[in-house]
Motif scaffolding. Structure first.
Motif, PDB file in Angstrom:
ATOM      1  N   UNK A  43       0.761  -1.271   0.022  1.00 22.48           N
ATOM      2  CA  UNK A  43      -0.064  -0.022  -0.111  1.00 22.48           C
ATOM      3  C   UNK A  43       0.962   1.290  -0.147  1.00 22.48           C
ATOM      4  N   UNK A  44       0.851   2.083  -1.123  1.00 25.14           N
ATOM      5  CA  UNK A  44       1.654   3.133  -1.137  1.00 25.14           C
ATOM      6  C   UNK A  44       1.233   4.410  -0.958  1.00 25.14           C
ATOM      7  N   UNK A  45      -0.163   4.449  -0.632  1.00 26.52           N
ATOM      8  CA  UNK A  45      -0.964   5.629  -0.178  1.00 26.52           C
ATOM      9  C   UNK A  45      -2.243   5.429  -0.154  1.00 26.52           C
ATOM     10  N   UNK A  46      -2.966   6.263   0.741  1.00 26.64           N
ATOM     11  CA  UNK A  46      -4.381   6.170   1.049  1.00 26.64           C
ATOM     12  C   UNK A  46      -4.826   7.432   1.194  1.00 26.64           C
ATOM     13  N   UNK A  47      -6.328   7.666   0.896  1.00 26.17           N
ATOM     14  CA  UNK A  47      -7.022   8.764   1.100  1.00 26.17           C
ATOM     15  C   UNK A  47      -8.524   8.474   1.498  1.00 26.17           C
ATOM     16  N   UNK A  48      -8.951   9.465   1.912  1.00 29.59           N
ATOM     17  CA  UNK A  48     -10.309   9.348   2.294  1.00 29.59           C
ATOM     18  C   UNK A  48     -11.714   9.976   1.355  1.00 29.59           C
ATOM     19  N   UNK A  49     -11.145  10.512   0.184  1.00 29.44           N
ATOM     20  CA  UNK A  49     -11.971  10.927  -0.913  1.00 29.44           C
ATOM     21  C   UNK A  49     -11.689  10.692  -2.045  1.00 29.44           C
ATOM     22  N   UNK A  50     -12.617  10.752  -3.058  1.00 33.22           N
ATOM     23  CA  UNK A  50     -12.486  10.815  -4.414  1.00 33.22           C
ATOM     24  C   UNK A  50     -11.444  11.506  -5.133  1.00 33.22           C
ATOM     25  N   UNK A  51     -11.710  12.900  -4.677  1.00 30.87           N
ATOM     26  CA  UNK A  51     -10.569  13.978  -5.288  1.00 30.87           C
ATOM     27  C   UNK A  51      -9.173  13.482  -5.096  1.00 30.87           C
ATOM     28  N   UNK A  52      -9.040  13.418  -3.726  1.00 30.35           N
ATOM     29  CA  UNK A  52      -7.631  13.021  -3.209  1.00 30.35           C
ATOM     30  C   UNK A  52      -7.050  11.777  -3.966  1.00 30.35           C
ATOM     31  N   UNK A  53      -8.140  10.745  -4.301  1.00 27.43           N
ATOM     32  CA  UNK A  53      -7.611   9.374  -4.908  1.00 27.43           C
ATOM     33  C   UNK A  53      -7.013   9.882  -6.312  1.00 27.43           C
ATOM     34  N   UNK A  54      -7.786  10.651  -7.176  1.00 29.14           N
ATOM     35  CA  UNK A  54      -7.309  11.085  -8.430  1.00 29.14           C
ATOM     36  C   UNK A  54      -5.789  11.856  -8.212  1.00 29.14           C
ATOM     37  N   UNK A  55      -5.788  12.748  -7.345  1.00 28.47           N
ATOM     38  CA  UNK A  55      -4.315  13.491  -7.085  1.00 28.47           C
ATOM     39  C   UNK A  55      -3.260  12.470  -6.828  1.00 28.47           C
ATOM     40  N   UNK A  56      -3.806  11.380  -5.954  1.00 33.83           N
ATOM     41  CA  UNK A  56      -2.697  10.541  -5.313  1.00 33.83           C
ATOM     42  C   UNK A  56      -2.216   9.619  -6.594  1.00 33.83           C
ATOM     43  N   UNK A  57      -3.088   9.106  -7.490  1.00 38.93           N
ATOM     44  CA  UNK A  57      -2.843   8.284  -8.401  1.00 38.93           C
ATOM     45  C   UNK A  57      -2.107   8.893  -9.474  1.00 38.93           C
ATOM     46  N   UNK A  61     -15.958  13.386  -4.090  1.00 42.52           N
ATOM     47  CA  UNK A  61     -16.000  12.750  -5.445  1.00 42.52           C
ATOM     48  C   UNK A  61     -16.480  11.328  -5.231  1.00 42.52           C
ATOM     49  N   UNK A  62     -17.335  10.754  -5.693  1.00 39.98           N
ATOM     50  CA  UNK A  62     -17.430   9.251  -5.356  1.00 39.98           C
ATOM     51  C   UNK A  62     -16.512   8.259  -6.208  1.00 39.98           C
ATOM     52  N   UNK A  63     -16.492   7.179  -5.766  1.00 35.83           N
ATOM     53  CA  UNK A  63     -15.712   6.220  -6.537  1.00 35.83           C
ATOM     54  C   UNK A  63     -15.996   5.955  -7.881  1.00 35.83           C
ATOM     55  N   UNK A  64     -17.186   5.973  -8.375  1.00 35.43           N
ATOM     56  CA  UNK A  64     -17.467   5.741  -9.971  1.00 35.43           C
ATOM     57  C   UNK A  64     -16.694   7.009 -10.738  1.00 35.43           C
ATOM     58  N   UNK A  65     -16.956   8.297 -10.397  1.00 35.82           N
ATOM     59  CA  UNK A  65     -16.329   9.528 -11.182  1.00 35.82           C
ATOM     60  C   UNK A  65     -14.980   9.601 -10.949  1.00 35.82           C
TER      61      UNK A  65
END
Length: 213
Positions: free
Chosen positions: A29-43, A60-64
């Motif tokens: 696991x190289x990174x974790x976030x708590x919302x969809x917006x931060x997931x896009x940035x992390x990726x 932002x939900x997981x679908x978007x």
């Protein structure tokens, strides 16, 4: 090595998954976030091999989030980890680009199997949603997890819970007012019942059950 970015708005679940894979040689696991917006940035920043995401999240939900990720990085695989078992939710997630769909109550062992399957370019489905959805959407080239029920006694379940808390056989014997040899016997019986090979695997199993989704 399968590198993973994970999005989940319940930190306890993230902590449980990270704890389970902390010493895994194949999954990191190289990174974790708590919302969809931060997931896009992390990726975008770390470009993992695999993304694990919930569907319902703030901002932002997981679908978007999956749509954004797959548009920018089509090679990155996405695994949905959610409580939603409705066909509409599954279809939307697959249409967004996910290659796996797993319910949170499936346990970490099945999550591990799903991670490896999806990272290898295949599709993985939770057995509790696959058959309700199979005829309308899932093709034949998928892996469906298998649910295996193992019956443990109430005493074994008590001991398993204490093992998950990091207690030794001596500490367990004192907590339950039984002999240490009795605890050791229960450990051996659980290893046999669960088809494990040693005490370390029993500890992993115990942690898996402690953090069941």
């Amino acid at each position: 090595m399968i590198t993973i970015a994970m999005a989940e708005d319940h930190q306890m679940l993230i902590d449980g998954v990270k704890s389970f894979f902390e010493y895994d040689d194949e999954i990191q696991i190289i990174g974790t976030v708590n919302n969809g917006e931060d997931l896009v940035k992390l990726v975008s920043l770390k470009q993992p091999k695999l993304v694990i995401t919930d569907i319902r999240m703030p901002r932002m939900d997981g679908i978007n989030a999956t749509k954004h990720i797959k548009k920018q990085f089509p090679h990155i695989r996405v695994l949905a980890l959610t409580m939603f078992d409705q066909p509409d939710a599954i279809k939307q997630m697959l249409d967004a680009g996910a290659s796996g769909y797993l319910l949170k109550n499936s346990g970490i062992k099945m999550l591990s199997k799903a991670i490896v399957t999806v990272a290898n370019g295949e599709t993985f489905f939770d057995p509790n949603v696959a058959f309700n959805f199979m005829n309308s959407y899932i093709d034949e080239n998928v892996t469906i997890g298998k649910s295996e029920k193992v019956i443990l006694s109430n005493r074994e379940k008590e001991i398993l819970q204490l093992i998950a808390e990091g207690k030794t056989s001596k500490e367990i014997s004192e907590a339950l007012f039984i002999a240490k040899t009795t605890v050791d016997t229960h450990r051996k019986n659980m290893i046999r019942k669960l088809k494990l090979t040693n005490g370390n695997e029993l500890v992993k199993y115990a942690i898996d059950k402690k953090y069941s989704f």
